[in-house]
Design a protein around this motif. Structure first.
Motif, mmCIF file in Angstrom:
data_model
loop_
_atom_site.group_PDB
_atom_site.id
_atom_site.type_symbol
_atom_site.label_atom_id
_atom_site.label_comp_id
_atom_site.label_asym_id
_atom_site.label_seq_id
_atom_site.Cartn_x
_atom_site.Cartn_y
_atom_site.Cartn_z
ATOM 1 N N PRO A 143 7.158 -3.453 -4.683
ATOM 2 C CA PRO A 143 7.961 -2.532 -3.860
ATOM 3 C C PRO A 143 9.457 -2.722 -4.054
ATOM 4 O O PRO A 143 10.228 -1.750 -4.012
ATOM 5 C CB PRO A 143 7.553 -2.904 -2.427
ATOM 6 C CG PRO A 143 6.201 -3.502 -2.547
ATOM 7 C CD PRO A 143 6.172 -4.192 -3.881
ATOM 8 N N LEU A 168 12.636 5.834 -6.865
ATOM 9 C CA LEU A 168 12.367 6.913 -5.916
ATOM 10 C C LEU A 168 13.649 7.642 -5.539
ATOM 11 O O LEU A 168 14.728 7.047 -5.516
ATOM 12 C CB LEU A 168 11.737 6.337 -4.632
ATOM 13 C CG LEU A 168 10.428 5.567 -4.782
ATOM 14 C CD1 LEU A 168 9.998 5.012 -3.428
ATOM 15 C CD2 LEU A 168 9.340 6.450 -5.371
ATOM 16 N N GLN A 202 12.215 10.623 -0.906
ATOM 17 C CA GLN A 202 10.905 9.967 -1.107
ATOM 18 C C GLN A 202 10.869 8.612 -0.394
ATOM 19 O O GLN A 202 9.907 8.269 0.286
ATOM 20 C CB GLN A 202 10.641 9.739 -2.602
ATOM 21 C CG GLN A 202 10.192 10.986 -3.342
ATOM 22 C CD GLN A 202 10.109 10.733 -4.853
ATOM 23 O OE1 GLN A 202 10.901 9.968 -5.430
ATOM 24 N NE2 GLN A 202 9.165 11.390 -5.495
ATOM 25 N N LEU A 203 11.959 7.847 -0.569
ATOM 26 C CA LEU A 203 12.010 6.524 0.064
ATOM 27 C C LEU A 203 12.007 6.655 1.590
ATOM 28 O O LEU A 203 11.270 5.943 2.289
ATOM 29 C CB LEU A 203 13.263 5.765 -0.405
ATOM 30 C CG LEU A 203 13.479 4.393 0.228
ATOM 31 C CD1 LEU A 203 12.314 3.444 -0.095
ATOM 32 C CD2 LEU A 203 14.792 3.766 -0.240
ATOM 33 N N SER A 216 0.824 -1.211 0.000
ATOM 34 C CA SER A 216 0.000 0.000 0.000
ATOM 35 C C SER A 216 0.865 1.270 0.000
ATOM 36 O O SER A 216 0.411 2.327 -0.421
ATOM 37 C CB SER A 216 -0.960 0.002 1.194
ATOM 38 O OG SER A 216 -0.252 0.288 2.371
ATOM 39 N N TYR A 217 2.102 1.160 0.478
ATOM 40 C CA TYR A 217 3.002 2.324 0.463
ATOM 41 C C TYR A 217 3.765 2.436 -0.853
ATOM 42 O O TYR A 217 4.441 3.426 -1.097
ATOM 43 C CB TYR A 217 4.000 2.235 1.629
ATOM 44 C CG TYR A 217 3.385 2.668 2.940
ATOM 45 C CD1 TYR A 217 3.541 3.958 3.418
ATOM 46 C CD2 TYR A 217 2.622 1.779 3.691
ATOM 47 C CE1 TYR A 217 2.969 4.370 4.608
ATOM 48 C CE2 TYR A 217 2.037 2.170 4.887
ATOM 49 C CZ TYR A 217 2.217 3.463 5.338
ATOM 50 O OH TYR A 217 1.635 3.860 6.521
ATOM 51 N N PHE A 218 3.708 1.387 -1.657
ATOM 52 C CA PHE A 218 4.395 1.389 -2.963
ATOM 53 C C PHE A 218 3.385 0.958 -4.033
ATOM 54 O O PHE A 218 3.545 -0.103 -4.654
ATOM 55 C CB PHE A 218 5.611 0.442 -2.931
ATOM 56 C CG PHE A 218 6.674 0.881 -1.970
ATOM 57 C CD1 PHE A 218 7.722 1.695 -2.389
ATOM 58 C CD2 PHE A 218 6.623 0.503 -0.637
ATOM 59 C CE1 PHE A 218 8.704 2.120 -1.492
ATOM 60 C CE2 PHE A 218 7.597 0.923 0.263
ATOM 61 C CZ PHE A 218 8.632 1.730 -0.167
ATOM 62 N N LEU A 220 6.918 6.435 7.504
ATOM 63 C CA LEU A 220 5.474 6.280 7.765
ATOM 64 C C LEU A 220 5.131 4.804 7.991
ATOM 65 O O LEU A 220 4.406 4.452 8.926
ATOM 66 C CB LEU A 220 4.663 6.834 6.585
ATOM 67 C CG LEU A 220 4.704 8.357 6.427
ATOM 68 C CD1 LEU A 220 4.079 8.771 5.089
ATOM 69 C CD2 LEU A 220 3.970 9.032 7.582
ATOM 70 N N LEU A 221 5.657 3.953 7.117
ATOM 71 C CA LEU A 221 5.366 2.520 7.238
ATOM 72 C C LEU A 221 5.969 1.955 8.521
ATOM 73 O O LEU A 221 5.319 1.172 9.235
ATOM 74 C CB LEU A 221 5.924 1.784 6.011
ATOM 75 C CG LEU A 221 5.813 0.259 6.023
ATOM 76 C CD1 LEU A 221 4.367 -0.193 6.162
ATOM 77 C CD2 LEU A 221 6.416 -0.331 4.741
ATOM 78 N N THR A 228 10.802 9.015 3.438
ATOM 79 C CA THR A 228 9.485 9.445 3.924
ATOM 80 C C THR A 228 8.523 8.264 3.973
ATOM 81 O O THR A 228 7.838 8.038 4.979
ATOM 82 C CB THR A 228 8.908 10.548 2.996
ATOM 83 O OG1 THR A 228 9.838 11.623 2.970
ATOM 84 C CG2 THR A 228 7.564 11.045 3.490
ATOM 85 N N ARG A 229 8.470 7.498 2.893
ATOM 86 C CA ARG A 229 7.548 6.349 2.873
ATOM 87 C C ARG A 229 7.919 5.337 3.954
ATOM 88 O O ARG A 229 7.053 4.800 4.639
ATOM 89 C CB ARG A 229 7.588 5.662 1.504
ATOM 90 C CG ARG A 229 6.988 6.500 0.399
ATOM 91 C CD ARG A 229 6.817 5.676 -0.856
ATOM 92 N NE ARG A 229 6.577 6.511 -2.022
ATOM 93 C CZ ARG A 229 6.175 6.060 -3.197
ATOM 94 N NH1 ARG A 229 5.963 4.759 -3.377
ATOM 95 N NH2 ARG A 229 5.983 6.861 -4.211
ATOM 96 N N MET A 230 9.216 5.064 4.068
ATOM 97 C CA MET A 230 9.641 4.051 5.037
ATOM 98 C C MET A 230 9.389 4.505 6.466
ATOM 99 O O MET A 230 9.057 3.699 7.322
ATOM 100 C CB MET A 230 11.124 3.703 4.837
ATOM 101 C CG MET A 230 11.404 2.866 3.608
ATOM 102 S SD MET A 230 10.411 1.345 3.512
ATOM 103 C CE MET A 230 10.982 0.434 4.940
#
Ligand SMILES: [Fe+2]
Length: 289
Positions: free
Chosen positions: A40, A47, A51-52, A33-35, A58-59, A54-56
């Motif tokens: 992923p 990315l 960007q990576l 869902s994050y990718f 949050l996850l 930030t996503r990581m």
């Protein structure tokens, strides 16, 4: 599983508890869902670093603070023979190691060989390493068993856990002009003999004492590597002050202050932390005194 053998250096590789699969499926779904752009492991290469990160972040936070996910993971401990009533957890932490990360000089510290106690982790800490997707030979990490009982010159004396937290901890994106994070490492290149290459298929996991010298392998697989790292201790180990000798660990502080028990979600009592940590004096200090 012989839990006490872990503290003597036994490595339990390729464990495959049935309860790991439903948990892993949930993690794979959250990760996907994050990718949303695709697989992923391939999306990571498209990315930018911010960007990576930030996503990581949050996850990672979602997994760390999710009660249902923790609940879903508890049967894995039980199935392996751990008593939930005496387990203190640091966190279920997701990690991403991009393809060819080792070519990036800024990521050099990621591959430093180390013992977790050099980062103020308790001597009796046990680790699970769980690949979220298959990890091929040479693309996971290495353990160096010959050094389990052998001191290695290192710079863990420069590591102060409080300072580390102020500078942002692992995967920090904070920049300070006057201070730099210390990533403890050996002071010379080690003999890479009798190393154990850790890799496995999704659905398998490994359990080992975090005192074992270990380090991330270069990733030349063409895919990003996603894993879970679970660090924990047992109350009985703290109470009886057991664990590998503090051969070469001169770090200050203790990550026990962040661990909590799985049933009541209460932190490790301060008196128990003091009782345990006071029982472990570095070998060098003993010789000096
Ligand atoms: Fe480690």
């Amino acid at each position: 599983m012989d839990i006490n053998a872990l503290l003597l250096g036994k490595i339990f590789n390729r464990l495959s508890p049935a309860s790991l699969n439903p948990f892993l499926l949930q993690i794979q779904n959250r990760l996907q869902s994050y990718f949303p752009e695709g697989d992923p492991r391939q999306v990571v290469a498209c990315l930018s670093s911010p960007q990576l990160l930030t996503r990581m972040k949050l996850l990672r936070d979602e997994i760390i603070f999710s009660e249902p996910l923790l609940h879903s993971f508890c049967p894995v401990w039980s199935e392996l023979g751990f008593d939930l009533n005496e387990t203190f957890l640091d966190a279920i932490r997701i990690r991403c190691v991009p393809d060819k990360f080792h070519e990036n000089v800024e990521a050099k510290s990621v591959s430093y060989i180390h013992r977790d106690p050099w980062y103020a982790n308790p001597q009796c800490q046990l680790n699970f390493w769980i690949p979220i997707y298959d990890v091929e030979k040479g693309a996971g990490f290495s353990i160096y068993p010959p050094y389990f009982k052998k001191a290695i010159p290192n710079n863990s004396d420069l590591f102060d856990y409080q300072e580390w937290l102020e500078l942002g901890g692992f995967q920090s994106n904070k920049v300070f002009s006057d201070r730099k994070q210390i990533f403890p490492a050996p002071l010379y290149n080690l003999d890479e003999v009798d190393t154990v290459d850790i890799h496995s298929r999704a659905g398998e996991m490994i359990c080992f004492a975090s005192h074992h010298l270990h380090g991330t392998s270069p990733n030349r697989s063409g895919l990003a590597r996603f894993t879970l790292e679970v660090r924990f201790v047992l109350r009985s180990h703290l109470e009886s002050r057991v664990g590998p000798k503090k051969l070469d660990n001169f770090s200050k502080g203790s990550t026990l202050i962040h661990m909590y028990d799985l049933i009541r979600h209460e932190p490790v009592p301060k008196a128990l932390i003091k009782h345990y940590e006071d029982g472990f004096v570095p070998e060098k200090s003993r010789q000096d005194s």
